[in-house]
Design an enzyme around this catalytic site. Structure first.
Site, short mmCIF file in Angstrom:
data_model
loop_
_atom_site.label_atom_id
_atom_site.label_comp_id
_atom_site.label_asym_id
_atom_site.label_seq_id
_atom_site.Cartn_x
_atom_site.Cartn_y
_atom_site.Cartn_z
N HIS A 34 6.31 57.34 113.88
CA HIS A 34 7.38 57.25 114.89
C HIS A 34 7.40 58.48 115.80
O HIS A 34 7.37 58.36 117.03
CB HIS A 34 8.71 57.09 114.14
CG HIS A 34 9.91 56.88 115.01
ND1 HIS A 34 10.77 55.81 114.83
CD2 HIS A 34 10.43 57.60 116.04
CE1 HIS A 34 11.75 55.88 115.72
NE2 HIS A 34 11.56 56.95 116.46
N ARG A 81 15.82 61.71 125.38
CA ARG A 81 16.41 60.85 124.34
C ARG A 81 17.54 61.54 123.59
O ARG A 81 17.59 62.75 123.48
CB ARG A 81 15.33 60.42 123.35
CG ARG A 81 14.57 61.59 122.76
CD ARG A 81 13.53 61.17 121.74
NE ARG A 81 14.08 61.01 120.41
CZ ARG A 81 14.31 62.02 119.57
NH1 ARG A 81 14.07 63.27 119.92
NH2 ARG A 81 14.79 61.78 118.37
C1 HEM Z 1 10.97 58.86 123.44
C2 HEM Z 1 10.18 59.08 122.40
C3 HEM Z 1 10.75 59.17 121.01
C4 HEM Z 1 10.71 60.24 120.20
C5 HEM Z 1 10.04 61.57 120.50
C6 HEM Z 1 11.42 59.90 119.00
C7 HEM Z 1 11.61 60.75 117.93
C8 HEM Z 1 12.42 60.52 116.86
C9 HEM Z 1 12.64 61.42 115.77
C10 HEM Z 1 12.01 62.81 115.63
C11 HEM Z 1 13.50 60.84 114.93
C12 HEM Z 1 13.95 61.37 113.58
C13 HEM Z 1 15.15 62.21 113.63
C14 HEM Z 1 15.42 62.76 112.23
O1 HEM Z 1 14.62 63.59 111.75
O2 HEM Z 1 16.44 62.37 111.65
C15 HEM Z 1 13.85 59.55 115.48
C16 HEM Z 1 14.72 58.67 114.90
C17 HEM Z 1 14.97 57.42 115.40
N1 HEM Z 1 14.45 56.85 116.52
FE1 HEM Z 1 13.09 57.69 117.74
N2 HEM Z 1 11.87 58.60 119.08
C18 HEM Z 1 11.47 58.11 120.30
C19 HEM Z 1 11.69 56.83 120.76
C20 HEM Z 1 12.45 55.88 120.13
C21 HEM Z 1 12.69 54.54 120.63
C22 HEM Z 1 12.13 53.98 121.94
C23 HEM Z 1 13.52 53.93 119.74
C24 HEM Z 1 14.09 52.53 119.78
C25 HEM Z 1 13.47 51.48 120.31
C26 HEM Z 1 13.80 54.88 118.68
C27 HEM Z 1 14.64 54.66 117.62
C28 HEM Z 1 14.95 55.58 116.64
C29 HEM Z 1 15.84 55.31 115.54
C30 HEM Z 1 16.62 54.03 115.28
C31 HEM Z 1 15.87 56.47 114.76
C32 HEM Z 1 16.63 56.68 113.47
C33 HEM Z 1 15.74 56.26 112.32
C34 HEM Z 1 16.39 56.45 110.97
O3 HEM Z 1 17.03 57.48 110.74
O4 HEM Z 1 16.23 55.53 110.15
N3 HEM Z 1 13.12 56.04 118.94
N4 HEM Z 1 13.16 59.37 116.65
#
Ligand code: HEM
Length: 183
Positions: free
Chosen positions: A114, A127
């Protein structure tokens, strides 16, 4: 206490709605506008169609190296040229939440990559993740992204890549709302 943010769907607000699309499960009612505001200001609102609340929080899964890389590449919300936004509320399955933290991390990153996938789209995409599972909300997360109209195609590639991962097999409800900043 951490400040809560309200996402208010209705007939007025700082973002106009381009589309509301259910990806998995039940959609949200179509609205013409979304307003994003501190929950404390909600009382001043009139006839809203729906309100989702979330809270920016600490990271759960990111490692030190990932955090350092994220901080070096990411840009804040509110950039004037980033006139498009995506608001994507997501609910994960009971099976996801029944796992241990290390099992979830393994699916999130080692299997699904991810963060590694997402990092390729920074800094074009800004974001913010809002948590709502512990607030008794219908979704576990509200995800919010801002980008320039020229980067809309790249954003489509990003969501398509993430939705093809094993992590997304644990998503039971997802609504994809695309927005344009009001002039
Ligand atoms: C733009 C680029 C993106 C980056 C760099 C990114 C990065 C991240 C990171 C680092 C986390 C984890 C945060 C933690 O450590 O708690 C996260 C969580 C999450 N992201 Fe992304 N993300 C991106 C795009 C997206 C997109 C497009 C979606 C939805 C379509 C998304 C949905 C989520 C969700 C739902 C979580 C929570 C997951 C969980 O805790 O179960 N992300 N993201």
């Amino acid at each position: 206490m951490l400040k809560r943010t309200a996402f208010v769907g209705g007939d007025s607000g700082s973002w106009s709605v381009l589309s509301v699309r259910p990806v998995v499960g039940q959609s949200l009612d179509h609205v013409s506008h979304v307003d994003v505001r501190p929950t404390a200001d909600l009382a001043s609102r009139g006839a809203d169609v729906w309100v989702l609340e979330g809270q920016a929080s600490n990271l759960r899964y990111a490692t030190r190296d990932e955090l350092t890389t994220l901080r070096s590449k990411q840009e804040p919300l509110g950039r004037p040229h980033a006139r498009r936004a995506a608001m994507i509320p997501i609910k994960k399955t009971a099976a996801w939440w029944e796992m241990a933290q290390d099992e979830r991390r393994a699916i999130f990153e080692e299997t699904s990559q991810h963060t590694a996938i997402g990092l390729k789209y920074l800094p074009a995409i800004a974001r913010q993740l809002y948590h709502c599972r512990d607030l008794g909300q219908p979704f576990d997360f509200v995800t919010w992204f801002e980008y320039a109209a020229d980067d809309a195609g790249a954003f489509e590639d990003l969501v398509a890549s993430l939705r093809a991962t094993r992590e997304w097999q644990f998503v039971e409800r997802e609504v994809d709302i695309r927005l344009e900043r009001q002039p």
